[in-house]
Scaffold this active site. Structure first.
Site, PDB file in Angstrom:
ATOM      1  N   SER A  40       1.017  -0.998  -0.339  1.00  0.00           N
ATOM      2  CA  SER A  40      -0.456   0.272  -0.196  1.00  0.00           C
ATOM      3  C   SER A  40       0.536   1.283  -0.266  1.00  0.00           C
ATOM      4  O   SER A  40       0.133   2.234  -0.583  1.00  0.00           O
ATOM      5  CB  SER A  40      -1.009  -0.033   0.994  1.00  0.00           C
ATOM      6  OG  SER A  40      -0.355   0.155   2.527  1.00  0.00           O
ATOM      7  N   LYS A  83      -0.173   4.267   6.717  1.00  0.00           N
ATOM      8  CA  LYS A  83      -0.297   5.547   5.980  1.00  0.00           C
ATOM      9  C   LYS A  83       0.173   6.596   5.786  1.00  0.00           C
ATOM     10  O   LYS A  83       0.687   7.164   6.876  1.00  0.00           O
ATOM     11  CB  LYS A  83      -1.607   5.223   5.848  1.00  0.00           C
ATOM     12  CG  LYS A  83      -2.707   4.060   6.314  1.00  0.00           C
ATOM     13  CD  LYS A  83      -2.257   3.085   4.295  1.00  0.00           C
ATOM     14  CE  LYS A  83      -3.367   1.755   4.843  1.00  0.00           C
ATOM     15  NZ  LYS A  83      -3.307   0.911   3.794  1.00  0.00           N
TER      16      LYS A  83
END
Length: 170
Positions: A40, A83
């Site tokens: 990700s 993230k």
């Protein structure tokens, strides 16, 4: 003889407890080493990269847009996520995916942040689970430790999806 063995054992236990307390405080309040997994955050952080996540920014409420953070997963408290902070409370962010024809937007509520992976096509992030509470943030990634050829480097986000910041409306 017994007293000497007991004394050495208690001394060892005492030092172990002291160093354990020091290590606990260091990991809880200073930072921790984290091994990242998953695609990700590619190309910024790839599978098996090792990073250092410092805790002081989180505790002093100094997390900014663009920072890469480690947070508790909103679905599984035993799992951490890595993230990038895209929006802070009051910001208007794009909630649609990169290939969506129609773009949708939302405002980040008070006490929350909007997180996205740099690899938008292969990231489960705030676009799927919404903004996360600030309290789930564990630390800010400030240094890449492994692999050796990329020590210390963290590149900027390849995308900027912030529509309107709270300071724009003031």
């Amino acid at each position: 003889m017994f007293r000497r063995v007991l004394g050495k054992t208690l001394g060892f236990v005492g030092y172990t407890i002291q160093y354990g307390c020091i290590a606990h405080c260091a990991f809880e309040y200073v930072g921790e080493v984290v091994v990242c997994s998953g695609p990700s955050m590619e190309p910024t952080i790839v599978n098996h990269d090792v990073v250092f996540s410092e805790r002081m920014s989180r505790n002093l409420f100094k997390i900014k847009k663009g920072d890469i953070i480690i947070a508790k997963s909103p679905f599984d408290p035993n799992m951490n996520i890595c993230k990038r902070v895209i929006g802070l409370e009051g910001d208007k962010v794009c909630t649609s995916g990169p290939s969506d024809l129609f773009k949708t937007h939302t405002y980040v509520p008070k006490g929350h942040v909007w997180l996205e992976g740099d690899n938008l096509r292969n990231s489960s992030d705030s676009r799927s689970y919404g903004p996360i509470p600030y309290a789930l943030i564990r630390g800010r990634v400030c240094l890449k430790l492994w692999p050796p050829h990329s020590v210390g480097t963290l590149s900027e986000s390849p995308t900027r999806r912030i529509i309107k910041t709270q300071s724009d409306s003031d």
